[in-house]
Write a protein that holds these residues in place. Structure first.
Motif, mmCIF file in Angstrom:
data_model
loop_
_atom_site.group_PDB
_atom_site.id
_atom_site.type_symbol
_atom_site.label_atom_id
_atom_site.label_comp_id
_atom_site.label_asym_id
_atom_site.label_seq_id
_atom_site.Cartn_x
_atom_site.Cartn_y
_atom_site.Cartn_z
ATOM 1 N N ASP A 1 55.263 28.974 61.743
ATOM 2 C CA ASP A 1 55.085 29.195 63.168
ATOM 3 C C ASP A 1 53.891 30.131 63.366
ATOM 4 O O ASP A 1 53.952 31.312 63.016
ATOM 5 C CB ASP A 1 56.371 29.823 63.728
ATOM 6 N N ALA A 2 52.821 29.587 63.879
ATOM 7 C CA ALA A 2 51.596 30.381 63.989
ATOM 8 C C ALA A 2 51.787 31.565 64.934
ATOM 9 O O ALA A 2 51.123 32.594 64.795
ATOM 10 C CB ALA A 2 50.452 29.506 64.468
ATOM 11 N N GLU A 3 52.715 31.418 65.873
ATOM 12 C CA GLU A 3 52.905 32.479 66.865
ATOM 13 C C GLU A 3 53.754 33.631 66.312
ATOM 14 O O GLU A 3 53.599 34.771 66.742
ATOM 15 C CB GLU A 3 53.605 31.909 68.110
ATOM 16 N N ALA A 4 54.657 33.298 65.385
ATOM 17 C CA ALA A 4 55.632 34.304 64.943
ATOM 18 C C ALA A 4 54.940 35.476 64.272
ATOM 19 O O ALA A 4 53.955 35.303 63.559
ATOM 20 C CB ALA A 4 56.633 33.673 63.982
ATOM 21 N N HIS B 1 57.040 31.314 58.668
ATOM 22 C CA HIS B 1 55.711 31.122 58.072
ATOM 23 C C HIS B 1 55.019 29.871 58.585
ATOM 24 O O HIS B 1 53.811 29.727 58.444
ATOM 25 C CB HIS B 1 55.816 31.107 56.552
#
Ligand code: SF4
Lengths: 123, 204
Positions: free
Chosen positions: B171-174, B169
């Motif tokens: 990690d903007a990329e995940a 949550h």
């Protein structure tokens, strides 16, 4: 303006409004800064216990159902009035009995009307 | 810079408490996990027992089972996941707010359990969603569920908020979306989500 008798009320009103809105605003600000927002199509869809929602929630009911509402009312009102009548039955005079009979007959007439209209047969 | 542990204890004895944002953040998260009210089969009975007075999951701050995924952050897969139910489970998982966790409770949720040979039983929910804690047993006792819960709390506690292994949550990329399987002709399609469960290679 200060001499207006309602001035203190206005102050109170503004304070109450602030009291309600400030926590909301703070919560919104907090969420906006910190909440890990990861929206996607599945997440934003309508919650239906895990099922996909089908159709529209704004369905319309047929107005013909008013007949059932009326029949329900006939029995409902009858029950409400018949119970005290039955409880006080032994102590009632002739006039009371006759007026009650008229009342019940009126409701029975409603039932007969519904019967004649064919509502009681489930299509 | 983090204060090292011994100094922290020493300071604590003197009445000075030091902490880090990370510790506070994780303390908050682990102490108020909201499980989702969601039971699938016989294991659910044990899950219900865990929340009741005798076992009292409330001691760990997780007694409020929410009936909506919007308000929950822990999904306890308590029971057999049939192939008919699997899309619903994955969809509900998707609908939960981040950060979210999954406990796979019992043999069925882990692997299909006694029904593994069944044509309509999913052989482990970790084929579609990432599971944080597995509890074996058929059914696992309430104590086991509590153990799993404490394991999850420890796991949350140890998460670092920055760096490569930070939770999803933060990690903007995940990815936040896990594909919902569809019932296909013979099996669910896809049969697994390779992102969370690399299908084992069968060597004959
Ligand atoms: S693991 Fe055992 S108790 Fe749990 S759902 Fe499966 S069959 Fe039932």
């Amino acid at each position: 303006m200060v001499s207006n008798p309602y001035f203190s009320l206005a102050i109170l009103f503004v304070a109450a409004l602030g009291f309600g809105l400030a926590p909301l605003g703070l919560a919104w600000l907090w969420a906006w800064i910190y909440s890990p927002s990861k929206p996607n199509a599945v997440k934003n869809s309508i919650y239906e216990c895990g099922l996909e929602s089908k159709g529209d929630a704004w369905v319309q009911f047929r107005s013909a159902y008013y007949l059932y509402a009326i029949i329900f009312l006939i029995f409902d009102v009858e029950a409400v009035f018949l119970l005290p009548f039955a409880v006080a039955f032994t102590g009632l005079g002739m006039a009371a009995c006759v007026s009650m009979l008229v009342f019940v007959l009126m409701l029975v007439e409603g039932l007969a009307w519904a019967w004649v209209k064919g509502i009681l047969t489930w299509a | 810079m983090a204060v090292d542990n011994e100094l922290k204890i020493e300071l604590g004895k003197q009445g000075v408490f030091v902490t880090t944002i990370e510790e506070l953040y994780n303390w908050g998260r682990r102490s108020s996990v909201w499980p989702m009210q969601f039971g699938l089969a016989c294991c659910a009975i044990e899950m219900i027992a865990t929340t009741m007075a005798r076992y009292d999951l409330a001691r760990f701050g997780a007694e409020v089972f929410r009936p909506s995924p919007r308000q929950a952050d822990l999904m306890i897969i308590s029971g057999t996941v049939t192939k008919k139910m699997a899309p619903q489970v994955v969809r509900l998982y998707n609908q939960m707010a981040e950060p979210r966790y999954v406990i796979a409770m019992g043999a069925c949720a882990i692997s299909g359990g006694p029904f593994k040979q069944g044509y309509n039983v999913l052989k482990g929910i970790d084929r579609y969603i990432p599971v944080d804690v597995h509890i074996p047993g058929c059914p696992p006792r309430p104590e086991a569920l509590m153990q799993a819960f404490m394991t999850l709390q420890k796991k949350i506690d140890e998460q670092s908020l920055t760096g490569a292994d930070r939770p999803r949550h933060l990690d903007a990329e995940a990815q936040g979306e896990f594909p919902v399987p569809e019932p296909g002709e013979h099996d669910l399609e896809p049969a697994s989500n390779p992102g969370v469960w690399p299908a084992p290679v069968v060597i004959r």
